[in-house]
Scaffold this motif. Structure first.
Motif, PDB file in Angstrom:
ATOM      1  N   VAL A   1       0.843  -1.194   0.000  1.00 12.68           N
ATOM      2  CA  VAL A   1       0.000   0.000   0.000  1.00 12.68           C
ATOM      3  C   VAL A   1       0.877   1.242   0.000  1.00 12.68           C
ATOM      4  CG1 VAL A   1      -1.773   1.287   1.250  1.00 12.68           C
ATOM      5  CG2 VAL A   1      -1.916  -1.209   1.088  1.00 12.68           C
ATOM      6  N   MET A   2       0.654   2.086  -0.997  1.00 15.07           N
ATOM      7  CA  MET A   2       1.440   3.309  -1.180  1.00 15.07           C
ATOM      8  C   MET A   2       0.735   4.530  -0.605  1.00 15.07           C
ATOM      9  SD  MET A   2       2.283   2.393  -5.134  1.00 15.07           S
ATOM     10  CE  MET A   2       3.558   3.605  -5.450  1.00 15.07           C
ATOM     11  N   ALA A   3      -0.596   4.491  -0.555  1.00 16.34           N
ATOM     12  CA  ALA A   3      -1.378   5.625  -0.060  1.00 16.34           C
ATOM     13  C   ALA A   3      -2.773   5.125   0.274  1.00 16.34           C
ATOM     14  CB  ALA A   3      -1.451   6.726  -1.118  1.00 16.34           C
ATOM     15  N   GLY A   4      -3.466   5.894   1.100  1.00 13.98           N
ATOM     16  CA  GLY A   4      -4.818   5.483   1.454  1.00 13.98           C
ATOM     17  C   GLY A   4      -5.616   6.589   2.110  1.00 13.98           C
ATOM     18  N   VAL A   5      -6.898   6.334   2.199  1.00 12.65           N
ATOM     19  CA  VAL A   5      -7.834   7.237   2.859  1.00 12.65           C
ATOM     20  C   VAL A   5      -9.050   6.421   3.294  1.00 12.65           C
ATOM     21  CG1 VAL A   5      -8.982   7.910   0.687  1.00 12.65           C
ATOM     22  CG2 VAL A   5      -9.102   9.430   2.665  1.00 12.65           C
ATOM     23  N   ARG A   6      -9.664   6.841   4.389  1.00 13.61           N
ATOM     24  CA  ARG A   6     -10.893   6.199   4.865  1.00 13.61           C
ATOM     25  C   ARG A   6     -12.055   7.165   4.650  1.00 13.61           C
ATOM     26  NH1 ARG A   6     -10.410   5.022  10.870  1.00 13.61           N
ATOM     27  NH2 ARG A   6     -10.486   7.278  10.968  1.00 13.61           N
ATOM     28  N   LEU A   7     -13.176   6.645   4.188  1.00 16.33           N
ATOM     29  CA  LEU A   7     -14.414   7.417   4.017  1.00 16.33           C
ATOM     30  C   LEU A   7     -15.458   6.869   4.983  1.00 16.33           C
ATOM     31  CD1 LEU A   7     -14.528   7.447   0.105  1.00 16.33           C
ATOM     32  CD2 LEU A   7     -13.703   9.270   1.615  1.00 16.33           C
ATOM     33  N   THR A   8     -16.081   7.761   5.750  1.00 14.22           N
ATOM     34  CA  THR A   8     -17.077   7.354   6.744  1.00 14.22           C
ATOM     35  C   THR A   8     -18.309   8.244   6.623  1.00 14.22           C
ATOM     36  OG1 THR A   8     -15.308   6.692   8.259  1.00 14.22           O
ATOM     37  CG2 THR A   8     -17.477   7.016   9.227  1.00 14.22           C
ATOM     38  N   PRO A   9     -19.499   7.662   6.592  1.00 18.09           N
ATOM     39  CA  PRO A   9     -20.706   8.482   6.518  1.00 18.09           C
ATOM     40  C   PRO A   9     -20.918   9.266   7.814  1.00 18.09           C
ATOM     41  CG  PRO A   9     -21.296   6.167   6.813  1.00 18.09           C
ATOM     42  CD  PRO A   9     -19.812   6.223   6.643  1.00 18.09           C
ATOM     43  N   THR A  10     -21.347  10.506   7.678  1.00  9.57           N
ATOM     44  CA  THR A  10     -21.557  11.339   8.871  1.00  9.57           C
ATOM     45  C   THR A  10     -22.818  10.938   9.644  1.00  9.57           C
ATOM     46  OG1 THR A  10     -22.744  13.057   7.642  1.00  9.57           O
ATOM     47  CG2 THR A  10     -20.337  13.309   7.866  1.00  9.57           C
ATOM     48  N   ILE A  11     -23.628  10.057   9.073  1.00  7.62           N
ATOM     49  CA  ILE A  11     -24.846   9.603   9.778  1.00  7.62           C
ATOM     50  C   ILE A  11     -24.589   8.349  10.604  1.00  7.62           C
ATOM     51  CG2 ILE A  11     -26.440  10.652   8.127  1.00  7.62           C
ATOM     52  CD1 ILE A  11     -26.798   7.811   6.901  1.00  7.62           C
ATOM     53  N   HIS A  12     -23.393   7.785  10.496  1.00 10.60           N
ATOM     54  CA  HIS A  12     -23.104   6.522  11.186  1.00 10.60           C
ATOM     55  C   HIS A  12     -22.811   6.750  12.669  1.00 10.60           C
ATOM     56  CE1 HIS A  12     -21.798   2.461  11.823  1.00 10.60           C
ATOM     57  NE2 HIS A  12     -20.637   2.887  12.302  1.00 10.60           N
ATOM     58  N   ARG A  13     -23.238   5.813  13.483  1.00 12.86           N
ATOM     59  CA  ARG A  13     -22.908   5.813  14.908  1.00 12.86           C
ATOM     60  C   ARG A  13     -22.473   4.410  15.308  1.00 12.86           C
ATOM     61  NH1 ARG A  13     -24.033  10.082  17.897  1.00 12.86           N
ATOM     62  NH2 ARG A  13     -23.908   8.875  19.810  1.00 12.86           N
ATOM     63  N   CYS A  14     -21.522   4.357  16.235  1.00  9.72           N
ATOM     64  CA  CYS A  14     -21.080   3.093  16.809  1.00  9.72           C
ATOM     65  C   CYS A  14     -20.847   3.372  18.289  1.00  9.72           C
ATOM     66  CB  CYS A  14     -19.810   2.605  16.121  1.00  9.72           C
ATOM     67  SG  CYS A  14     -19.272   0.981  16.701  1.00  9.72           S
ATOM     68  N   GLY A  15     -21.776   2.969  19.122  1.00 12.56           N
ATOM     69  CA  GLY A  15     -21.713   3.324  20.538  1.00 12.56           C
ATOM     70  C   GLY A  15     -21.836   4.828  20.695  1.00 12.56           C
ATOM     71  N   VAL A  16     -20.911   5.446  21.402  1.00 13.88           N
ATOM     72  CA  VAL A  16     -20.960   6.900  21.599  1.00 13.88           C
ATOM     73  C   VAL A  16     -20.316   7.658  20.442  1.00 13.88           C
ATOM     74  CG1 VAL A  16     -20.959   6.707  24.118  1.00 13.88           C
ATOM     75  CG2 VAL A  16     -18.786   7.005  22.908  1.00 13.88           C
ATOM     76  N   TYR A  17     -19.671   6.949  19.508  1.00 14.65           N
ATOM     77  CA  TYR A  17     -18.917   7.592  18.436  1.00 14.65           C
ATOM     78  C   TYR A  17     -19.729   7.725  17.152  1.00 14.65           C
ATOM     79  CZ  TYR A  17     -15.069   6.670  21.582  1.00 14.65           C
ATOM     80  OH  TYR A  17     -14.261   6.637  22.686  1.00 14.65           O
ATOM     81  N   SER A  18     -19.429   8.792  16.396  1.00 16.52           N
ATOM     82  CA  SER A  18     -20.050   8.988  15.085  1.00 16.52           C
ATOM     83  C   SER A  18     -18.943   9.066  14.034  1.00 16.52           C
ATOM     84  CB  SER A  18     -20.931  10.235  15.077  1.00 16.52           C
ATOM     85  OG  SER A  18     -20.191  11.390  15.459  1.00 16.52           O
ATOM     86  N   TYR A  19     -18.337  10.230  13.858  1.00 15.53           N
ATOM     87  CA  TYR A  19     -17.178  10.363  12.980  1.00 15.53           C
ATOM     88  C   TYR A  19     -16.193  11.320  13.645  1.00 15.53           C
ATOM     89  CZ  TYR A  19     -19.419  14.618  11.032  1.00 15.53           C
ATOM     90  OH  TYR A  19     -20.004  15.850  10.861  1.00 15.53           O
ATOM     91  N   MET A  20     -14.941  11.250  13.232  1.00 13.91           N
ATOM     92  CA  MET A  20     -13.852  11.897  13.963  1.00 13.91           C
ATOM     93  C   MET A  20     -14.057  13.398  14.174  1.00 13.91           C
ATOM     94  SD  MET A  20      -9.768  11.708  13.138  1.00 13.91           S
ATOM     95  CE  MET A  20      -9.888   9.959  12.837  1.00 13.91           C
ATOM     96  N   ILE A  21     -14.403  14.134  13.125  1.00 16.57           N
ATOM     97  CA  ILE A  21     -14.542  15.587  13.241  1.00 16.57           C
ATOM     98  C   ILE A  21     -15.660  15.942  14.211  1.00 16.57           C
ATOM     99  CG2 ILE A  21     -15.232  17.672  11.974  1.00 16.57           C
ATOM    100  CD1 ILE A  21     -13.661  16.482   9.562  1.00 16.57           C
ATOM    101  N   ARG A  22     -16.788  15.287  14.107  1.00 16.64           N
ATOM    102  CA  ARG A  22     -17.915  15.560  15.000  1.00 16.64           C
ATOM    103  C   ARG A  22     -17.575  15.178  16.441  1.00 16.64           C
ATOM    104  NH1 ARG A  22     -22.854  12.948  16.716  1.00 16.64           N
ATOM    105  NH2 ARG A  22     -24.466  14.534  17.046  1.00 16.64           N
ATOM    106  N   ASP A  23     -16.944  14.016  16.604  1.00 15.20           N
ATOM    107  CA  ASP A  23     -16.594  13.568  17.949  1.00 15.20           C
ATOM    108  C   ASP A  23     -15.573  14.497  18.599  1.00 15.20           C
ATOM    109  OD1 ASP A  23     -18.380  11.520  17.624  1.00 15.20           O
ATOM    110  OD2 ASP A  23     -16.866   9.976  17.294  1.00 15.20           O
ATOM    111  N   ALA A  24     -14.645  15.042  17.802  1.00 16.09           N
ATOM    112  CA  ALA A  24     -13.699  16.026  18.335  1.00 16.09           C
ATOM    113  C   ALA A  24     -14.454  17.267  18.789  1.00 16.09           C
ATOM    114  CB  ALA A  24     -12.662  16.388  17.284  1.00 16.09           C
ATOM    115  N   GLN A  25     -15.391  17.735  17.959  1.00 21.87           N
ATOM    116  CA  GLN A  25     -16.172  18.924  18.299  1.00 21.87           C
ATOM    117  C   GLN A  25     -17.000  18.702  19.564  1.00 21.87           C
ATOM    118  OE1 GLN A  25     -19.467  20.362  15.690  1.00 21.87           O
ATOM    119  NE2 GLN A  25     -18.049  22.047  15.266  1.00 21.87           N
ATOM    120  N   LEU A  26     -17.479  17.476  19.761  1.00 24.07           N
ATOM    121  CA  LEU A  26     -18.276  17.158  20.946  1.00 24.07           C
ATOM    122  C   LEU A  26     -17.404  16.901  22.180  1.00 24.07           C
ATOM    123  CD1 LEU A  26     -20.937  14.783  19.328  1.00 24.07           C
ATOM    124  CD2 LEU A  26     -21.268  17.156  20.085  1.00 24.07           C
TER     125      LEU A  26
END
Length: 195
Positions: free
Chosen positions: A64-89
């Motif tokens: 693997v030379m490069a990569g990125v992860r894509l996550t829907p902003t509507i997803h939740r897993c326990g108390v977590y949603s997505y990184m930017i929102r969770d940081a803001q919270l």
């Protein structure tokens, strides 16, 4: 060089590529950047690596030379949603709460782009080509998932590179220190064409 978008649905078709993506993230974020992140068996992962996410990998012969992860902003897993929102919270200690100039969205048409990297093993002469492949496949994948916008945290000067290749990439937060590098939260429109 190949580019593959991985999901839990198709990872069985790609041999070790999924594990190699997490190994490459380990080398980039833990070994090279010295970030304190979850790890096991030489692989870096976190609470956002769920079946809702997709992973774009630029690779050659399984490396693997490069990569990125894509996550829907509507997803939740326990108390977590997505990184930017969770940081803001305030759920993440390592990312400032004021990273975004507006309330982090929860919208089926907005996805988060995170864990973006290009391996330091990629020769300088190939880096731009690898970055272009990654950006192109990220946009193709995001569009196929129904995204009209991506939110992400990228190095401070990356929006200029994105604009050079035709991405509508706009800073939407202050410059911040993320583990020893200056980064900024950006909004990327999926409506523009790539060069």
């Amino acid at each position: 060089m190949e580019v593959t978008t991985l999901s839990y649905e198709n990872l069985h078709n790609h041999g070790q590529l999924f594990a190699n993506m997490f190994r490459a993230r380990h080398r980039t974020f833990i070994q090279h950047n010295k970030w304190d992140l979850p790890q096991a068996d030489g692989m870096e992962f976190d609470q956002y690596d769920t079946p809702a996410s997709r992973w774009v990998a630029v690779h050659r012969h399984g490396e693997v030379m490069a990569g990125v992860r894509l996550t829907p902003t509507i997803h939740r897993c326990g108390v977590y949603s997505y990184m930017i929102r969770d940081a803001q919270l305030g759920l993440l200690e390592t990312i400032p709460r004021d990273l975004l100039n507006f309330e982090a969205p929860v919208d089926p048409y907005i996805w988060e782009s995170s864990r973006v990297f290009v391996s330091d093993a990629v020769p300088a002469a190939e880096r731009l080509r690898v970055q272009m492949q990654l950006i192109h496949e990220m946009v193709v994948s995001a569009r196929s998932l129904g995204a009209t916008t991506l939110l992400g945290i990228i190095p401070e000067h990356s929006p200029r590179l994105a604009r050079r290749v035709g991405l509508d990439c706009v800073p939407v937060g202050p410059v911040m220190d993320t583990g020893g590098m200056n980064s900024v939260c950006v909004s990327i429109s999926m409506a523009t064409k790539l060069h």
